[in-house]
Scaffold this motif. Sequence first.
Motif, PDB file in Angstrom:
ATOM      1  N   THR A 146      10.034  -8.487 -11.604  1.00 44.57           N
ATOM      2  CA  THR A 146      11.098  -7.484 -11.692  1.00 44.57           C
ATOM      3  C   THR A 146      10.549  -6.085 -11.491  1.00 44.57           C
ATOM      4  OG1 THR A 146      10.880  -7.394 -14.088  1.00 44.57           O
ATOM      5  CG2 THR A 146      12.548  -8.894 -13.184  1.00 44.57           C
ATOM      6  N   SER A 147       9.324  -5.820 -11.978  1.00 45.63           N
ATOM      7  CA  SER A 147       8.745  -4.497 -11.755  1.00 45.63           C
ATOM      8  C   SER A 147       8.424  -4.302 -10.275  1.00 45.63           C
ATOM      9  CB  SER A 147       7.506  -4.295 -12.608  1.00 45.63           C
ATOM     10  OG  SER A 147       6.473  -5.166 -12.178  1.00 45.63           O
ATOM     11  N   LEU A 148       8.036  -5.382  -9.615  1.00 47.74           N
ATOM     12  CA  LEU A 148       7.784  -5.305  -8.184  1.00 47.74           C
ATOM     13  C   LEU A 148       9.077  -5.018  -7.435  1.00 47.74           C
ATOM     14  CD1 LEU A 148       5.766  -5.879  -5.810  1.00 47.74           C
ATOM     15  CD2 LEU A 148       6.649  -8.204  -5.844  1.00 47.74           C
ATOM     16  N   VAL A 172       4.997   2.256  -5.305  1.00 44.86           N
ATOM     17  CA  VAL A 172       4.152   3.416  -5.576  1.00 44.86           C
ATOM     18  C   VAL A 172       2.689   3.061  -5.367  1.00 44.86           C
ATOM     19  CG1 VAL A 172       3.424   5.048  -7.352  1.00 44.86           C
ATOM     20  CG2 VAL A 172       5.829   4.404  -7.163  1.00 44.86           C
ATOM     21  N   TRP A 173       2.289   1.869  -5.834  1.00 46.33           N
ATOM     22  CA  TRP A 173       0.895   1.456  -5.684  1.00 46.33           C
ATOM     23  C   TRP A 173       0.546   1.208  -4.222  1.00 46.33           C
ATOM     24  CZ3 TRP A 173      -2.323   2.507  -9.294  1.00 46.33           C
ATOM     25  CH2 TRP A 173      -1.893   2.547 -10.615  1.00 46.33           C
ATOM     26  N   ILE A 174       1.444   0.614  -3.492  1.00 49.38           N
ATOM     27  CA  ILE A 174       1.189   0.369  -2.072  1.00 49.38           C
ATOM     28  C   ILE A 174       1.100   1.683  -1.317  1.00 49.38           C
ATOM     29  CG2 ILE A 174       2.181  -0.599   0.040  1.00 49.38           C
ATOM     30  CD1 ILE A 174       3.314  -2.859  -1.718  1.00 49.38           C
ATOM     31  N   ALA A 175       1.999   2.611  -1.619  1.00 50.42           N
ATOM     32  CA  ALA A 175       1.959   3.921  -0.968  1.00 50.42           C
ATOM     33  C   ALA A 175       0.667   4.664  -1.315  1.00 50.42           C
ATOM     34  CB  ALA A 175       3.169   4.749  -1.369  1.00 50.42           C
ATOM     35  N   SER A 176       0.228   4.546  -2.563  1.00 55.38           N
ATOM     36  CA  SER A 176      -1.027   5.191  -2.965  1.00 55.38           C
ATOM     37  C   SER A 176      -2.208   4.583  -2.226  1.00 55.38           C
ATOM     38  CB  SER A 176      -1.237   5.047  -4.466  1.00 55.38           C
ATOM     39  OG  SER A 176      -0.183   5.648  -5.165  1.00 55.38           O
ATOM     40  N   ALA A 177      -2.227   3.263  -2.106  1.00 53.88           N
ATOM     41  CA  ALA A 177      -3.321   2.604  -1.388  1.00 53.88           C
ATOM     42  C   ALA A 177      -3.344   3.023   0.078  1.00 53.88           C
ATOM     43  CB  ALA A 177      -3.185   1.090  -1.510  1.00 53.88           C
ATOM     44  N   LEU A 178      -2.175   3.110   0.696  1.00 51.39           N
ATOM     45  CA  LEU A 178      -2.122   3.538   2.093  1.00 51.39           C
ATOM     46  C   LEU A 178      -2.559   4.993   2.248  1.00 51.39           C
ATOM     47  CD1 LEU A 178       1.146   1.806   3.312  1.00 51.39           C
ATOM     48  CD2 LEU A 178      -1.199   1.214   3.891  1.00 51.39           C
TER      49      LEU A 178
END
Length: 125
Positions: A94-96, A103-109
């Motif tokens: 649900t958090s995904l 946010v985490w994916i955008a930060s990693a990119l």
Amino acid sequence: MAEVDFERRLERLFADAPELPDAAAFAGRVERRLNTGWTARRWLIGAAGVGGGIIGASQIVMSNLVQRVESAGDSAKVLSAGLTQITPRAEWLTSLYSGGAVVWIASALAIVAMGFALSRVIEEL
């Protein structure tokens, strides 16, 4: 034996080449030409990117994407209802779905992009 002495003297002459009087001016002209070429390339690449973005945006508008997303809204409601039923067993899901992972994916990119930019700067130095 004379050939060895001649070759050594010839090598020393090529190794100790005299500096020409206009060497600094020549180096300045070459650097200006190189910088001008990169500026033109950057402008051309930027213009191509803007043109591609405009074409992509027009294709999205022309494909009635908004209407397709609205019709997919029913599917999203069914999916969210299903996720709320399994919440006790899979809170990470649900958090995904709610945007936590975005946010985490955008930060990693962003970190990857900074790595590429840093490697480019180091390469140019």
